[in-house]
Design a protein around this motif. Structure first.
Motif, PDB file in Angstrom:
ATOM      1  N   HIS A  66       0.681  -0.469  -0.291  1.00 42.10           N
ATOM      2  CA  HIS A  66       0.006  -0.048  -0.406  1.00 42.10           C
ATOM      3  C   HIS A  66       1.350   1.607   0.306  1.00 42.10           C
ATOM      4  O   HIS A  66       2.215   1.345   0.714  1.00 42.10           O
ATOM      5  CB  HIS A  66      -0.988  -0.198   1.117  1.00 42.10           C
ATOM      6  N   VAL A  67       0.378   2.051  -0.636  1.00 45.80           N
ATOM      7  CA  VAL A  67       2.130   2.891  -0.150  1.00 45.80           C
ATOM      8  C   VAL A  67       1.060   3.967   0.150  1.00 45.80           C
ATOM      9  O   VAL A  67       2.371   4.429   0.801  1.00 45.80           O
ATOM     10  CB  VAL A  67       1.545   4.096  -2.481  1.00 45.80           C
ATOM     11  N   ILE A  68      -0.006   4.522   0.471  1.00 47.22           N
ATOM     12  CA  ILE A  68      -0.103   5.002   1.390  1.00 47.22           C
ATOM     13  C   ILE A  68      -0.726   4.113   2.352  1.00 47.22           C
ATOM     14  O   ILE A  68      -1.801   3.717   2.201  1.00 47.22           O
ATOM     15  CB  ILE A  68      -1.387   6.291   1.619  1.00 47.22           C
ATOM     16  N   PRO A  69       0.139   3.540   3.291  1.00 46.03           N
ATOM     17  CA  PRO A  69       0.192   2.266   4.176  1.00 46.03           C
ATOM     18  C   PRO A  69      -1.354   2.660   5.406  1.00 46.03           C
ATOM     19  O   PRO A  69      -2.495   3.480   5.155  1.00 46.03           O
ATOM     20  CB  PRO A  69       1.062   2.929   5.403  1.00 46.03           C
ATOM     21  N   ARG A  70      -1.942   1.636   5.782  1.00 42.44           N
ATOM     22  CA  ARG A  70      -3.503   0.934   5.561  1.00 42.44           C
ATOM     23  C   ARG A  70      -3.034   1.600   7.425  1.00 42.44           C
ATOM     24  O   ARG A  70      -4.162   2.683   7.624  1.00 42.44           O
ATOM     25  CB  ARG A  70      -3.992  -0.030   5.982  1.00 42.44           C
ATOM     26  N   SER A  71      -2.199   1.892   8.095  1.00 42.77           N
ATOM     27  CA  SER A  71      -2.072   2.730   9.187  1.00 42.77           C
ATOM     28  C   SER A  71      -2.653   3.607   9.602  1.00 42.77           C
ATOM     29  O   SER A  71      -2.218   4.817  10.427  1.00 42.77           O
ATOM     30  CB  SER A  71      -0.655   1.835  10.367  1.00 42.77           C
ATOM     31  N   ARG A  72      -2.353   4.642   8.433  1.00 36.90           N
ATOM     32  CA  ARG A  72      -2.231   5.698   8.064  1.00 36.90           C
ATOM     33  C   ARG A  72      -3.375   6.382   7.205  1.00 36.90           C
ATOM     34  O   ARG A  72      -3.273   7.010   6.338  1.00 36.90           O
ATOM     35  CB  ARG A  72      -0.818   6.523   7.163  1.00 36.90           C
ATOM     36  N   ALA A  73      -4.445   5.604   7.487  1.00 34.41           N
ATOM     37  CA  ALA A  73      -5.501   5.541   6.818  1.00 34.41           C
ATOM     38  C   ALA A  73      -5.929   5.131   5.321  1.00 34.41           C
ATOM     39  O   ALA A  73      -5.832   5.906   4.384  1.00 34.41           O
ATOM     40  CB  ALA A  73      -6.430   7.081   7.795  1.00 34.41           C
ATOM     41  N   GLY A  74      -4.920   5.180   4.728  1.00 35.20           N
ATOM     42  CA  GLY A  74      -4.800   4.387   3.226  1.00 35.20           C
ATOM     43  C   GLY A  74      -6.021   3.400   2.756  1.00 35.20           C
ATOM     44  O   GLY A  74      -6.319   2.285   3.273  1.00 35.20           O
ATOM     45  N   GLU A  75      -6.648   3.629   1.694  1.00 34.75           N
ATOM     46  CA  GLU A  75      -7.124   2.864   1.241  1.00 34.75           C
ATOM     47  C   GLU A  75      -6.603   1.149   1.026  1.00 34.75           C
ATOM     48  O   GLU A  75      -5.908   1.433   0.143  1.00 34.75           O
ATOM     49  CB  GLU A  75      -8.053   3.611   0.363  1.00 34.75           C
ATOM     50  N   ASP A  76      -8.022   0.401   1.175  1.00 36.43           N
ATOM     51  CA  ASP A  76      -7.446  -1.001   0.240  1.00 36.43           C
ATOM     52  C   ASP A  76      -8.237  -1.058  -1.091  1.00 36.43           C
ATOM     53  O   ASP A  76      -8.744  -1.870  -1.855  1.00 36.43           O
ATOM     54  CB  ASP A  76      -7.933  -2.151   1.053  1.00 36.43           C
ATOM     55  N   THR A  77      -7.661   0.317  -1.876  1.00 35.51           N
ATOM     56  CA  THR A  77      -7.934   0.061  -3.605  1.00 35.51           C
ATOM     57  C   THR A  77      -6.498  -0.436  -4.517  1.00 35.51           C
ATOM     58  O   THR A  77      -5.927  -0.435  -4.082  1.00 35.51           O
ATOM     59  CB  THR A  77      -8.324   0.872  -3.723  1.00 35.51           C
ATOM     60  N   LYS A  78      -6.676  -0.461  -6.039  1.00 41.75           N
ATOM     61  CA  LYS A  78      -5.935  -1.117  -6.552  1.00 41.75           C
ATOM     62  C   LYS A  78      -4.728   0.135  -6.592  1.00 41.75           C
ATOM     63  O   LYS A  78      -3.696   0.011  -7.095  1.00 41.75           O
ATOM     64  CB  LYS A  78      -6.917  -1.552  -8.501  1.00 41.75           C
ATOM     65  N   GLU A  79      -5.589   1.750  -6.443  1.00 43.38           N
ATOM     66  CA  GLU A  79      -4.669   2.530  -7.279  1.00 43.38           C
ATOM     67  C   GLU A  79      -4.193   3.299  -5.708  1.00 43.38           C
ATOM     68  O   GLU A  79      -2.610   4.064  -5.507  1.00 43.38           O
ATOM     69  CB  GLU A  79      -6.261   3.535  -6.835  1.00 43.38           C
ATOM     70  N   ASN A  80      -4.225   3.106  -4.666  1.00 43.76           N
ATOM     71  CA  ASN A  80      -3.148   2.620  -3.516  1.00 43.76           C
ATOM     72  C   ASN A  80      -1.678   1.582  -3.109  1.00 43.76           C
ATOM     73  O   ASN A  80      -1.775   1.704  -2.349  1.00 43.76           O
ATOM     74  CB  ASN A  80      -4.295   2.929  -1.818  1.00 43.76           C
ATOM     75  N   THR A  81      -2.329   0.707  -4.261  1.00 41.83           N
ATOM     76  CA  THR A  81      -1.279  -0.101  -4.197  1.00 41.83           C
ATOM     77  C   THR A  81      -0.370  -0.849  -5.101  1.00 41.83           C
ATOM     78  O   THR A  81      -0.120  -0.032  -6.549  1.00 41.83           O
ATOM     79  CB  THR A  81      -2.371  -1.385  -4.269  1.00 41.83           C
ATOM     80  N   VAL A  82       1.000  -1.113  -5.296  1.00 45.75           N
ATOM     81  CA  VAL A  82       2.172  -1.199  -5.685  1.00 45.75           C
ATOM     82  C   VAL A  82       2.671  -2.474  -5.883  1.00 45.75           C
ATOM     83  O   VAL A  82       1.992  -3.048  -5.052  1.00 45.75           O
ATOM     84  CB  VAL A  82       3.625  -0.862  -5.825  1.00 45.75           C
ATOM     85  N   ALA A  83       3.744  -2.599  -6.884  1.00 47.28           N
ATOM     86  CA  ALA A  83       4.233  -4.384  -6.906  1.00 47.28           C
ATOM     87  C   ALA A  83       5.215  -4.095  -5.989  1.00 47.28           C
ATOM     88  O   ALA A  83       6.163  -3.202  -6.556  1.00 47.28           O
ATOM     89  CB  ALA A  83       4.079  -4.999  -8.114  1.00 47.28           C
ATOM     90  N   ALA A  84       5.672  -4.465  -4.925  1.00 48.79           N
ATOM     91  CA  ALA A  84       6.655  -4.265  -4.199  1.00 48.79           C
ATOM     92  C   ALA A  84       7.807  -5.868  -3.981  1.00 48.79           C
ATOM     93  O   ALA A  84       6.387  -6.689  -3.785  1.00 48.79           O
ATOM     94  CB  ALA A  84       6.754  -4.249  -2.922  1.00 48.79           C
ATOM     95  N   CYS A  85       8.850  -5.705  -4.203  1.00 48.39           N
ATOM     96  CA  CYS A  85       9.536  -7.202  -3.775  1.00 48.39           C
ATOM     97  C   CYS A  85       9.259  -7.344  -2.051  1.00 48.39           C
ATOM     98  O   CYS A  85       9.521  -6.027  -1.649  1.00 48.39           O
ATOM     99  CB  CYS A  85      11.005  -7.315  -3.981  1.00 48.39           C
ATOM    100  N   GLU A  86       9.536  -8.624  -1.275  1.00 50.29           N
ATOM    101  CA  GLU A  86       8.796  -8.341  -0.227  1.00 50.29           C
ATOM    102  C   GLU A  86       9.836  -7.570   0.427  1.00 50.29           C
ATOM    103  O   GLU A  86       9.329  -7.557   2.121  1.00 50.29           O
ATOM    104  CB  GLU A  86       9.673 -10.385  -0.182  1.00 50.29           C
TER     105      GLU A  86
END
Length: 190
Positions: A66-86
């Motif tokens: 999540h680009v804006i983390p869920r713990s910082r009120a980021g939304e669980d949407t495709k627009e707020n996510t990216v593919a990142a290595c583990e």
């Protein structure tokens, strides 16, 4: 429990409580879409995440971040996510991308994952031998000409060692010649 561990624990608890368990299929779809648009590269360090499936690199398994983390009120949407290595996903935690990009972890990761070593040898008895890095495939250029049979190179000192035909020493090692010039090395998969 020290302060950073406690903070991380609280962040994990908060993220877990906000997690919507009805979306695993959505997340898999998002991940595959992101991998296509990002050319299988980690959003943060740029490593090719296909290497995780080939067993070449550890910590490169693709994950959703999540680009804006869920713990910082980021939304669980495709627009707020990216593919990142583990590795990057785990290290980022609840940081924003701007905060994470300036971390020492990310700088070190980019250097070790994307940059071949300054000196490397194909001789297993050398202290500069590294089988994993050789397996990944390295292109060596001397004065803009690529050499394919390099026994050893040193980028900072500007030399490469090449076998001198089929000649061998008394111990059975190839006789080498040294060529000097501007040495540039890069991984095959980059």
């Amino acid at each position: 429990m020290n302060r950073p561990e406690r903070r991380r624990s609280l962040e994990l608890d908060a993220a877990w409580k906000m997690r919507d368990i009805s979306k695993p299929d959505d997340r898999r779809r998002w991940l595959s879409d992101h991998l296509v648009t990002q050319n299988n590269e980690c959003y943060y360090c740029g490593v090719d995440m296909r290497q995780a499936t080939e067993g070449k690199l550890i910590g490169c398994r693709p994950t959703i971040d999540h680009v804006i983390p869920r713990s910082r009120a980021g939304e669980d949407t495709k627009e707020n996510t990216v593919a990142a290595c583990e590795a990057c996903n785990g290290a980022k935690g609840s940081l924003l991308p701007e905060e994470f990009k300036s971390t020492e972890f990310l700088q070190r990761r980019k250097m070790t994952v994307l940059t071949p070593p300054d000196r490397l040898s194909a001789d297993p008895s050398s202290r500069f031998y590294d089988a994993a890095k050789l397996e990944r495939g390295i292109h060596v250029f001397l004065d803009e000409k690529e050499y394919f049979d390099v026994e050893e190179y040193c980028e900072s000192e500007g030399w490469i060692r090449l076998p001198a035909g089929k000649a061998r020493t008394r111990t059975g090692r190839p006789v080498t010649i040294t060529k000097r010039g501007k040495v540039v090395v890069r991984y095959e998969d980059i």
